[in-house]
Scaffold this motif. Structure first.
Motif, PDB file in Angstrom:
ATOM      1  N   PHE A  65      -8.231   3.962  -3.018  1.00 42.01           N
ATOM      2  CA  PHE A  65      -7.962   3.469  -1.700  1.00 42.01           C
ATOM      3  C   PHE A  65      -7.535   2.145  -1.558  1.00 42.01           C
ATOM      4  O   PHE A  65      -7.924   1.242  -2.663  1.00 42.01           O
ATOM      5  CB  PHE A  65      -9.157   3.498  -1.047  1.00 42.01           C
ATOM      6  CG  PHE A  65      -9.546   5.029  -0.533  1.00 42.01           C
ATOM      7  CD1 PHE A  65     -10.160   6.016  -1.203  1.00 42.01           C
ATOM      8  CD2 PHE A  65      -9.502   5.035   0.890  1.00 42.01           C
ATOM      9  CE1 PHE A  65     -10.421   7.061  -0.913  1.00 42.01           C
ATOM     10  CE2 PHE A  65      -9.695   6.677   1.393  1.00 42.01           C
ATOM     11  CZ  PHE A  65     -10.075   7.472   0.428  1.00 42.01           C
ATOM     12  N   THR A  66      -6.456   1.577  -0.903  1.00 41.13           N
ATOM     13  CA  THR A  66      -5.833   0.244  -1.006  1.00 41.13           C
ATOM     14  C   THR A  66      -6.544  -0.475   0.335  1.00 41.13           C
ATOM     15  O   THR A  66      -6.402   0.129   1.394  1.00 41.13           O
ATOM     16  CB  THR A  66      -4.354   0.419  -0.886  1.00 41.13           C
ATOM     17  OG1 THR A  66      -3.808   1.132  -1.970  1.00 41.13           O
ATOM     18  CG2 THR A  66      -3.824  -1.134  -1.118  1.00 41.13           C
ATOM     19  N   ILE A  67      -6.940  -1.627  -0.004  1.00 43.65           N
ATOM     20  CA  ILE A  67      -7.521  -2.690   1.047  1.00 43.65           C
ATOM     21  C   ILE A  67      -6.258  -3.631   1.403  1.00 43.65           C
ATOM     22  O   ILE A  67      -5.934  -4.139   0.272  1.00 43.65           O
ATOM     23  CB  ILE A  67      -8.641  -3.409   1.056  1.00 43.65           C
ATOM     24  CG1 ILE A  67      -9.849  -2.041   0.496  1.00 43.65           C
ATOM     25  CG2 ILE A  67      -9.030  -4.094   1.708  1.00 43.65           C
ATOM     26  CD1 ILE A  67     -10.983  -2.988  -0.106  1.00 43.65           C
ATOM     27  N   TYR A  68      -5.695  -3.536   2.677  1.00 44.90           N
ATOM     28  CA  TYR A  68      -4.579  -4.383   2.727  1.00 44.90           C
ATOM     29  C   TYR A  68      -5.254  -5.718   3.483  1.00 44.90           C
ATOM     30  O   TYR A  68      -5.876  -5.726   4.441  1.00 44.90           O
ATOM     31  CB  TYR A  68      -3.806  -3.723   4.034  1.00 44.90           C
ATOM     32  CG  TYR A  68      -3.067  -2.562   3.217  1.00 44.90           C
ATOM     33  CD1 TYR A  68      -1.824  -2.838   2.477  1.00 44.90           C
ATOM     34  CD2 TYR A  68      -3.674  -1.333   3.404  1.00 44.90           C
ATOM     35  CE1 TYR A  68      -1.356  -1.607   2.003  1.00 44.90           C
ATOM     36  CE2 TYR A  68      -2.796  -0.279   3.182  1.00 44.90           C
ATOM     37  CZ  TYR A  68      -1.837  -0.327   2.343  1.00 44.90           C
ATOM     38  OH  TYR A  68      -1.110   0.529   1.704  1.00 44.90           O
ATOM     39  N   LEU A  69      -5.198  -6.771   2.569  1.00 40.57           N
ATOM     40  CA  LEU A  69      -5.785  -8.158   3.080  1.00 40.57           C
ATOM     41  C   LEU A  69      -4.848  -8.609   4.176  1.00 40.57           C
ATOM     42  O   LEU A  69      -3.561  -8.562   4.423  1.00 40.57           O
ATOM     43  CB  LEU A  69      -5.634  -9.050   1.740  1.00 40.57           C
ATOM     44  CG  LEU A  69      -6.403  -8.717   0.481  1.00 40.57           C
ATOM     45  CD1 LEU A  69      -6.198  -9.672  -0.406  1.00 40.57           C
ATOM     46  CD2 LEU A  69      -8.127  -8.494   0.963  1.00 40.57           C
ATOM     47  N   ALA A  70      -5.617  -9.250   4.965  1.00 36.20           N
ATOM     48  CA  ALA A  70      -5.144  -9.770   6.469  1.00 36.20           C
ATOM     49  C   ALA A  70      -4.198 -11.086   5.854  1.00 36.20           C
ATOM     50  O   ALA A  70      -2.949 -11.099   6.312  1.00 36.20           O
ATOM     51  CB  ALA A  70      -6.006 -10.490   7.104  1.00 36.20           C
ATOM     52  N   ASN A  71      -4.441 -11.895   5.050  1.00 39.90           N
ATOM     53  CA  ASN A  71      -3.927 -13.019   4.329  1.00 39.90           C
ATOM     54  C   ASN A  71      -3.611 -12.755   2.859  1.00 39.90           C
ATOM     55  O   ASN A  71      -4.450 -12.436   2.265  1.00 39.90           O
ATOM     56  CB  ASN A  71      -4.215 -14.494   4.628  1.00 39.90           C
ATOM     57  CG  ASN A  71      -4.356 -14.536   5.989  1.00 39.90           C
ATOM     58  OD1 ASN A  71      -3.810 -14.289   6.791  1.00 39.90           O
ATOM     59  ND2 ASN A  71      -5.793 -15.012   6.456  1.00 39.90           N
ATOM     60  N   PRO A  72      -2.077 -12.956   2.293  1.00 45.26           N
ATOM     61  CA  PRO A  72      -2.315 -12.673   0.972  1.00 45.26           C
ATOM     62  C   PRO A  72      -3.046 -13.565   0.160  1.00 45.26           C
ATOM     63  O   PRO A  72      -3.005 -14.801   0.759  1.00 45.26           O
ATOM     64  CB  PRO A  72      -0.587 -13.045   0.690  1.00 45.26           C
ATOM     65  CG  PRO A  72       0.046 -12.762   1.911  1.00 45.26           C
ATOM     66  CD  PRO A  72      -1.052 -13.100   2.970  1.00 45.26           C
TER      67      PRO A  72
END
Lengths: 783, 467
Positions: B115-122
């Motif tokens: 599962f990939t968590i997409y961060l709000a800010n890199p």
């Protein structure tokens, strides 16, 4: 004293007012009828309001299940339905053994509603079928009584029938049984018969056959119609009232009706083969002979006629004797003399208790007690004799039918409490006639005594009814006269003629009025008393509907100091069976619970409430009365997996299996002679305490009912029998308890699996090990 | 038709994943987890795992995704994965919900699922972020022994790894397992392992390489109700006359150790805490406030054992099946209620309305294996569309009810493996003209009118042949 003048002065106003009054009365009676329908429907809703919208008791569950099948699979599948969920391993051909009227009716209603996209469930339709048909039945009563004694009597009879307790007991919402629609069909068939008799119209005769067909579809009680109508025809012939109208009323009914009845699979050839129908054929022959005689009498001179009579009678007698001899020989050759057991027990009230315990064991087949008459028809019981007298003043074809109807139904209701239901409409009709006539007489005499009022208050309710009634009687007379000239006037001209007839009769009526007048005070007091009587009847009916007849019997309630307590154990057990046993498991119980088990638990049962196979029921009865091992073997041979018993000892529910147990012994013993009733009785007394016989204390029913019962209170006090049980601590060797409901009312046991066969052991030691409890098994070196 | 589309999709997916792989392969290895703390809550039959990850970017390029790895045996039972990013320190901590999506990675060892968590800010190089991850597992407690008698309590196995499965290097990690009671039959030891009270502590373990795995087995007592709804059909019928009718059909089962042998009512009634400890009698349903005309029944009639408590914020319906449920026993029932329409239906634009309702099962602490949610829109409504915060299967049906002619559009949403975590709001948008409300009353009125006209006509026409 000034009445003649007043009435003669009123003649012109009367004629101008007549059409208006007729219209007004028509609309009024239409609305009264509508209200009566609403009353009949709503008085039966107590069960839904006090309990819930649910199917009641036992047989309705079967009908409900059949209806479900019908709506799901369609009519053709229904006719061919072989039900393998019941009478295992025999099964039952449902399509050919049920009276399909009720299920087809409800199925049609459901289909109609669904095609209008009104998504009512089948259950809802079934629950409300009975109240709807009660409304129809009260309207049919109105029509019937109107034909006999005019609209006033009709309305009174209809309102009485709408709330007669006897009928309510069989048609509350949820009581989805054959009687619910059959009573409507019965009254409506009678109405059409009387209508045909009064008009001589072949149209009504055909309708009558169709109504009879519907009745045959609905209920086995149709034999009442096919015997009562011939009786009436015979009565008319004997009393010299034969007419062509009688012929038209009867002959098409027998021919068409029998043909149609034979279309119903459950009746089939019985419609011509069994003795129940022979009376109608005999009368059919007689009426033709009489018709022939009347015809010949018409064309011959009186002298020639006499000669012909002597000739025909001598030849006819010989032929008749031969035919009757053949018939008797045919009938006598069959074991039951061509009569079914239930019909025979009607003719000979002691028949069932002597020969067929299974019919006698049903409480609704017992003769009623006197209080039950008061409970079920209440004040009507006192009004019936008055009604019969009123029917004789004057006696017409129609009123003689009512007299015959009430007399026969009184007899039948005295034999079987269930047939009180047939008595109820007859009692309502006669009481309606009595009440209406009484009101008629009293109001007329009051009017006569009050000279100021008499000329103005012509539009009085009682007066209207009497006027229309008399008008109709006159109309009937004129029609009779017209019938001979084969001239049938149209609807409108008929009305006109009625008015014409009324005009000259008003003067003679005034004379009559004077003669029949009672003193003012007496009339007023009698009127008040009658109103009180009616009020008492209404109060009683509402009470009976609300308290006595609305319990659905699958859910019980009791009021205690801490509020309402609900006993929903039956459905708890059925729901458990439905969800937690295999779908093909067989459940054995006494036949009372067969229909409910198949409908609610959807499990296969061994016997059910359709008691068609006495041997099979006796097998279950024998198993219940046998000791554990023998019972296990019987049940195992029937592939039974679960045994269900109903036990009321903990909460005091009296109609449990221990109280029904003697019937199991009797029915079982009737087929298997090793079960003997005296073995279960101590000095002729049925008891389960320490004085009980060892056979009783060791039989399966006792053990399954009282297994571990002593642990509830430490003593094992049975609240139904009001005694401590005889054998308190015992173990089950061949059965294990798998479910007991919250109040212990239903207990379900599972048959333990068969023990492994031990090689090299003799038969004797094997039976020994199997009778031992599982605890001792460890000692056996082979296991 | 389907073949080419599938092929095209597959092609697109592979291309995309290739691109991702190229861009990410470096990022995967550049990230490392400096600290991982995992708390596994086994107190009910829904396993809740709280994972706190401190992620550090040791690479040179900024990373925008963090990948979570799950063993294949867990993925099938995984009901929900949620992630939060913490911001600020101590008292000023705020949480930001992050998007989580299942992904495929090409070089997954032993069928590991991701599962990939997409961060709000890199995450820039050298920076670190703390992620709070919550995931729930259903049907993960295996009863052992699988069949128990009435008076026995229920023992279950829980299998997992002592080490957090991760594609990243983990510097330091600890796992806490919370059991419902102190009765633990056995647990696997991966030193250092400690047990104190209801808690078993695995770790701390230092410097574990990616995909480290160390299977553990905990055998403990769990008598919490294993209430599983095998199938739940919820139907919401919108009537613009002011009512929202909800009907819920349940197929309930006790999914714990199967009941074996006798059920003795006398034992059950005399000592309920001891006899029948693994069974359950009551269920609690949380219903919306202002609920009215609640019913609770099954196919054979009303079930009288239920209680409703209402206040201004919520309604609680306590329902008792007809019989206590032991392991493997089943029950079916229907719960229905009405709700005031204005609480749930809102207008978004001209003639465009939307229903705002909670997904999921109203019964607390239950797993729903298959949930079908049907929203019955009023007759004449158009362009339905549903907005659900998680993936569901959608399709449309037509239902006919009360004198319908064209039928009502039904939006059907289906989801498997639903846990209380899915009780979030979703919206169904549709267009409806209020004039359609009058269709049925007008129809009825005209039918009656015609009937009366027919009656009048019949009464005034003389149809007899002879005058």
């Amino acid at each position: 004293m000034s009445a003649p003048e007043a009435s003669s002065a009123a003649v012109p106003t009367l004629t101008t007012n007549n059409t208006l009054r007729n219209a007004f009365g028509g609309v009024l009676s239409f609305f009264i009828l509508l209200l009566i329908g609403v009353l009949a429907f709503s008085i039966r809703l107590f069960s839904v309001i006090k309990y819930e919208s649910v199917i009641h008791e036992f047989d309705p569950y079967f009908n409900y299940r059949v209806t479900q099948f019908l709506t799901k699979n369609g009519i053709y599948e229904f006719w061919n339905w072989f039900d393998d969920r019941t009478w295992y391993p025999l099964g039952r051909v449902i399509g050919g053994t049920v009276y399909p009227g009720l299920t087809l009716t409800a199925g049609t209603i459901w289909w109609l509603l669904n095609s209008l996209n009104i998504p009512l469930s089948v259950e809802t339709v079934c629950v409300f079928t009975a109240p709807i048909f009660s409304a129809f039945a009260s309207w049919a009563t109105y029509l019937l009584t109107k034909e006999v004694k005019g609209a006033g009597a009709g309305l009174t009879a209809a309102v009485l029938l709408a709330m007669v307790p006897s009928y309510i007991s069989r048609s509350v919402a949820g009581s989805y049984d054959n009687e619910a629609v059959a009573i409507f069909a019965l009254i409506f068939t009678f109405y059409l018969y009387i209508k045909t008799l009064n008009t001589g119209s072949l149209f009504y005769a055909t309708l009558n056959s169709i109504a009879y067909f519907y009745m045959v579809c609905s209920w086995g009680g149709y034999t009442f119609i096919i015997n009562l109508i011939p009786m009436h025809v015979l009565l008319c012939i004997v009393t010299g009232r034969y007419s062509s109208r009688l012929y038209i009323a009867y002959a098409p009914l027998v021919v068409l009706g029998t043909l149609l009845a034979a279309l119903v699979p459950v009746v089939g050839f019985n419609a011509v083969m069994t003795s129940e129908h022979f009376a109608s054929f005999l009368v059919f022959i007689i009426i033709h002979v009489v018709a022939l005689v009347y015809y010949i009498k018409g064309i011959l001179s009186p002298k020639m006629f006499k000669v012909a009579v002597t000739l025909v009678v001598s030849v006819g007698l010989a032929v008749c004797c031969a035919v009757i001899a053949v018939l008797i020989a045919l009938v006598a050759s069959s074991p039951t003399k061509g009569w079914s057991g239930r019909s025979l027990s009607l003719l000979d009230p002691t028949y069932a208790s002597k020969y067929i315990p299974i019919i006698a064991s049903v409480s609704e087949h017992q003769p009623p007690t006197w209080p039950s008459y008061f409970m079920d028809i209440n004040v009507l019981a006192f009004l019936v004799p008055a009604g019969i007298i009123a029917c004789f003043l004057p006696l017409s074809d129609a009123s003689s039918f009512v007299v015959l109807y009430i007399v026969t139904s009184v007899y039948f209701s005295g034999v079987m409490v269930r047939l009180m239901l047939v008595l109820a409409p007859a009692a309502c009709i006669t009481s309606g006639i009595a009440l209406s006539q009484a009101f008629d007489v009293f109001t007329r005499s009051i009017k006569f005594q009050l000279p100021g009022v008499s000329s103005k208050t012509e539009v009085d309710a009682g007066e209207t009814s009497s006027a229309t009634k008399e008008a109709q009687n006159d109309a009937v007379k004129t029609e009779k006269a017209e019938e001979t000239s084969k001239d049938r006037p149209s609807r409108k001209s008929k009305k006109k003629e009625r008015e014409h007839v009324e005009k000259p009769s008003t003067k003679t009526k005034a004379e009559k009025k004077r003669l029949l007048a009672l003193p003012l005070e007496a009339s007023v007091i009698s009127l008040l008393l009658l109103v009180f009587l009616g009020a008492f009847y209404v109060v009683h009916c509402v009470w009976a509907a609300a308290e006595a007849y609305s319990a659905p019997s699958i859910v019980l309630t009791s009021h205690s100091h801490d509020g309402l307590h609900v006993f929903d154990d039956f459905r708890e057990a059925y729901a458990w069976l439905r969800h937690n046993t295999d779908v093909d498991d067989k459940v054995a119980s006494w036949w009372d619970y067969g229909y409910q088990t198949t409908a609610m638990a959807n499990r296969t049962v061994i016997v059910d409430n359709n008691t068609w196979n006495n041997t099979h029921i006796a097998t279950v009865g024998t198993a219940m009365s046998s000791p554990e091992k023998a019972a296990w073997e019987i049940f195992h041979s029937l592939d039974v997996k679960y045994v269900l018993v109903v036990f009321g000892g903990l909460v005091g529910y009296p109609s449990d299996d221990i109280n029904k147990f003697l019937w199991m012994v009797r029915i079982g013993g009737g087929v298997f002679p090793h079960i003997k009733e005296p073995d279960y009785l101590r000095d002729g007394q049925y008891r389960i305490d320490s004085q009980a016989t060892p056979t009783m204390l060791n039989c399966l029913m006792y053990k399954l009912s009282y297994y571990r019962f002593v642990e509830t209170d430490g003593k094992g006090f049975d609240r139904v029998r009001r005694t401590e049980i005889g054998k308190k601590y015992f173990k089950l060797t061949h059965f294990e308890e798998v479910f007991t409901t919250h109040h212990w009312m239903v207990r379900i046991y599972k048959l333990k699996p068969q023990k492994n066969r031990i090689r090299g052991k003799t038969k004797k030691s094997k039976s020994k090990t199997s009778s031992k409890s599982s605890g001792t098994r460890k000692k056996n070196p082979w296991l | 038709m389907e073949g080419p589309i599938r092929a095209r999709e597959a092609l697109a997916l592979t291309l995309l994943s290739l691109l991702f792989f190229l861009s990410r392969s470096s990022a995967l290895h550049d990230l490392l987890i400096s600290n991982a703390e995992r708390r596994i809550d086994l107190s009910s039959h829904i396993v809740k795992v709280y994972l706190t990850l401190k992620v550090e970017n040791a690479g040179s390029s900024p990373a925008s995704e963090v990948v979570l790895a799950f063993p294949p045996s867990q993925v099938d039972h995984l009901a929900t994965v949620e992630a939060l990013a913490t911001k600020g320190k101590r008292k000023k901590t705020t949480f930001v919900r992050l998007e989580v999506k299942p992904t495929e990675l090409p070089d997954a060892p032993n069928d590991t699922k991701y599962f990939t968590i997409y961060l709000a800010n890199p995450l820039n190089s050298g920076e670190s972020i703390t992620l709070e991850v919550l995931y729930m597992l259903t049907h993960s407690l295996e009863p052992f022994p699988a069949e128990i008698g009435q008076s026995e309590s229920q023992l279950v196995y829980y299998r997992d790894s002592a080490l957090v499965l991760s594609p990243y290097h983990i510097k330091q990690q600890t796992t806490f397992i919370k059991t419902p009671s102190t009765k633990v039959e056995s647990f696997a030891r991966v030193e250092p392992t400690n047990r104190a009270g209801t808690e078993i502590k695995y770790g701390p373990y230092e410097d574990r390489t990616p995909y480290s795995f160390s299977p553990i087995l905990v055998h403990f007592e769990n008598n919490s109700p294993f209430a599983v709804v095998e199938e739940l059909v919820r139907e919401v019928e919108i009537s613009h006359w002011g009512n929202l009718q909800v009907t819920e059909q349940y197929k309930l089962v006790h999914a714990g150790a199967r009941h074996k042998g006798v059920f003795s009512r006398v034992d059950y009634q005399s000592r309920p805490s001891f006899n029948g400890v693994s069974s359950f009698r009551y269920l609690l349903a949380r219903l919306p406030p202002r609920v009215h005309s609640v019913y609770y029944r099954d196919e054979i009639g009303n079930i009288s054992s239920s209680h409703l408590r209402t206040d201004s914020r919520k309604s609680e319906l306590e329902i008792e099946p007809r019989y206590p449920l032991f392991g493997g026993w089943k029950a079916t029932f229907v719960v229905g209620y009405g709700l005031p329409l204005q609480d749930f239906l809102f207008e978004s634009s001209e003639d465009r309305r939307y229903l705002n309702f909670t997904f999921g099962c109203p019964l607390i602490e239950t797993v729903v294996d298959k949930l079908t949610f049907k929203v019955v829109l009023p007759e004449g409504s158009k362009d339905p569309s549903a907005v659900v915060p998680f993936p569901v299967d959608q399709h449309l049906e037509t239902k006919y009810s009360y004198l319908d002619i064209v039928g009502r559009t039904v939006v059907v949403l289906e989801k498997k493996n639903v846990v209380p975590g899915h009780n979030s709001h979703f919206q169904v948008y549709y267009t409806f003209k209020p004039i359609f409300m009058l269709a049925e009353p007008l129809m009825l009125a005209s039918a009656f009118f015609l009937f009366f006209i027919a009656c009048i006509a019949y009464l005034h026409i003389d149809l007899s042949i002879r005058k």
